[in-house]
Design an enzyme around this catalytic site. Structure first.
Site, short mmCIF file in Angstrom:
data_model
loop_
_atom_site.label_atom_id
_atom_site.label_comp_id
_atom_site.label_asym_id
_atom_site.label_seq_id
_atom_site.Cartn_x
_atom_site.Cartn_y
_atom_site.Cartn_z
N LYS A 262 0.84 -1.20 0.00
CA LYS A 262 0.00 0.00 0.00
C LYS A 262 0.88 1.25 0.00
O LYS A 262 1.94 1.24 0.62
CB LYS A 262 -0.84 0.05 1.29
CG LYS A 262 -2.03 -0.88 1.31
CD LYS A 262 -2.84 -0.66 2.58
CE LYS A 262 -3.95 -1.69 2.71
NZ LYS A 262 -5.01 -1.57 1.71
N ARG A 336 -10.24 -11.50 2.64
CA ARG A 336 -11.16 -12.52 2.14
C ARG A 336 -10.48 -13.89 2.08
O ARG A 336 -11.13 -14.92 2.22
CB ARG A 336 -11.70 -12.09 0.76
CG ARG A 336 -10.66 -11.99 -0.30
CD ARG A 336 -11.13 -11.21 -1.52
NE ARG A 336 -11.17 -9.77 -1.29
CZ ARG A 336 -11.46 -8.87 -2.21
NH1 ARG A 336 -11.76 -9.26 -3.44
NH2 ARG A 336 -11.46 -7.59 -1.94
#
Ligand code: BES
Ligand code: MN
Ligand code: ZN
Length: 483
Positions: A262, A336
């Site tokens: 990120k 996820r």
């Protein structure tokens, strides 16, 4: 904060501030007439002169100049009567408490009238009383309120329930505020152990080595990039009945994005990426206190998401606990992946309905801002139950669709599914739900409760400090109580 209750008249109460909520354009209620007279009509005057208009979260201080036992009154705006609901009720009390904290008051009384419920007053006040400066050596945000007196009808059971819920929510907020170097997966395991000791929950802690051995390939794949030990932790509560609710919480104690790193400004807030697990722990703490008649199995995958020589690389393939193969097309869609294995395990442990929660997608924040969380799931009746719980608890939930067509985002050329569709930055929040749905058995009631937008508020609000919110705890508890 000590919470007590009284049926005394306002003029008989001695506190630093008496809180009186009033709607926009409302006249002073008859019951405060005597008090108003006692203070030479100054409450009426503030309304008549327009110093107080009743706008939502407006707080006007009125001094009693020694004519009453209490030093001041806070007239608090409750906004338009037609718009008033459980959320406004909590926040109106919160706004008064936060004003009180800034003035350094220690003791307040809330006039419930018949518009503020006991639980709303207690929850609003307790959440507002929270100080996010957990590592400051000097208090900067004023010191907390020490005592709250509820003026009106309140039974002890009601007071206890609301206090337990509100205190546990602040406990969740503390955990989420803790930075990644203070709360790593092993500290969360310690918390789970404390919960299990205190409330006699069964506890299972699966470390990384065992997870690999037992086939939790999705979880282990993400975990191996980190030097900190990772764990899958399960807490089991048996409250009786035939239903077992599975609660799954994403517990990434820091999300760097892994090798899909990120950018710095987006990474800073990623210490909060274990909010899902923290919420699940909070709900379990409340369950331990209130002992509802239902069985709950909580499963939280706890790991960091780090780049390293051992980390998964984009394009790598892992085999999940369910046996499905996953192409890891983006290392930053890690939540996820770990939650997929936790969902499968919760089903193996007997869950016949499941809710997973966590901070899965930045897209949720883009769609809803901090004003609502996203929910998806099936059947609709089960989703509606959660939405209804949210309404009662004053937490806003918004449902997004899960049309079949969205399945294209999971396409992989070499594996069963991909964790993210490269070059397809559409419907990001729904994509996470579509992925997770692949790991929930046909026909099993399931909800994906995405709290990325609401776990954190970027700016202080009249009723809550900047930072973590503990969003989701109350709604989940309400749902559990109603099942
Ligand atoms: N933890 C983040 C989601 C997030 C972002 C939560 C901002 C709160 C605030 C999650 O792991 C993530 O990075 N998701 C990616 C998904 C993408 C790579 C498909 C995202 O949102 O960009
Ligand atoms: Mn990520
Ligand atoms: Zn994440």
């Amino acid at each position: 904060m000590k919470i007590t209750q009284t049926r005394e008249k306002i003029e008989k109460i001695s506190v630093d501030a008496v809180v009186i909520p009033l709607f926009q354009g409302e006249k002073l209620p008859g019951e405060v007439g005597k008090f108003n007279k006692l203070v030479s009509g100054s409450l009426d005057e503030a309304i008549k002169l327009g110093d107080f208009k009743g706008k939502l979260y407006e707080v006007t201080s009125i001094y009693t100049h020694g004519k009453a036992l209490s030093a001041r009154v806070f007239l608090v705006g409750a906004g338009k009567k037609a718009d008033f609901d459980g959320r406004a009720a909590r926040n109106v009390i919160g706004a008064a408490v936060r004003r009180g904290i800034k003035l350094g008051i220690k003791k307040a009384a809330v006039y419930l009238s018949n518009r503020i419920k006991v639980e709303e007053a207690i929850e609003g006040a307790t959440l507002a009383n929270y100080d996010p400066g957990i590592h400051k050596t000097k208090k900067e945000n004023g010191s907390a309120l020490e005592e709250l007196i509820l003026i009106g009808k309140a039974d002890n059971k009601e007071i206890k329930r609301a206090s337990v819920i509100a205190e546990a929510t602040n406990w969740v907020r503390n955990m989420v505020h803790e930075p990644g170097n203070i709360i790593s997966p092993k500290e969360l395991v310690e918390e789970a152990k404390r919960l299990s000791d205190t409330y006699k929950f069964d506890l299972e802690v699966i470390d990384e080595k065992e997870a690999s051995k037992r086939g939790f390939g999705a979880f282990a794949g993400i975990a191996k990039g980190s030097d900190e030990p990772s764990f899958l932790v399960c807490l089991n509560y048996c409250g009786g009945g035939k239903d077992t609710l599975g609660l799954v919480g994403k517990g990434i104690t820091f999300d760097t994005g892994g090798l899909s790193l990120k950018p710095g400004n987006k990474m800073l807030e990623m210490k909060a990426d274990m909010a899902g697990a923290a919420v699940v722990f909070g709900v379990m703490k409340i369950i331990g206190e209130l002992k509802p008649s239902i069985n709950v199995v909580a499963v939280c995958p706890l790991t960091e998401n780090m780049p390293s020589g051992k980390a998964l690389k984009p394009g790598d393939v892992v085999t999940s606990f369910a046996g499905k193969t996953i192409e890891i097309s983006n290392m930053d869609a890690e939540g996820r992946v770990v939650v997929a294995d936790a969902l499968t395990y919760a089903q193996k442990l007997g869950a016949n309905r499941i809710i997973d929660t966590g901070t899965f997608t930045g897209a949720a924040d883009i769609v809803l801002g901090s004003e609502a969380a996203a929910v998806m799931g099936r059947p609709q009746k089960w989703v509606d139950q959660l939405m209804e719980a949210g309404k009662i608890e004053g937490e806003r939930l918004w449902q997004l669709p899960m049309y079949e067509e969205y399945k294209t985002v999971l396409r992989s050329d070499i594996a069963d599914v991909a964790n993210a569709y490269v070059g397809h930055p559409k419907a990001g929040t729904i994509a996470a739900a579509m992925f997770l749905q692949e790991f929930v058995g046909e026909g099993l009631p399931w909800i994906h409760f995405e709290i990325a937008s609401t776990a954190w508020v970027d700016e202080e609000r009249p009723y809550i400090a900047k930072g973590t919110t503990g969003f989701g705890v109350r709604t989940l508890v309400k749902l559990i109580e109603g099942i």
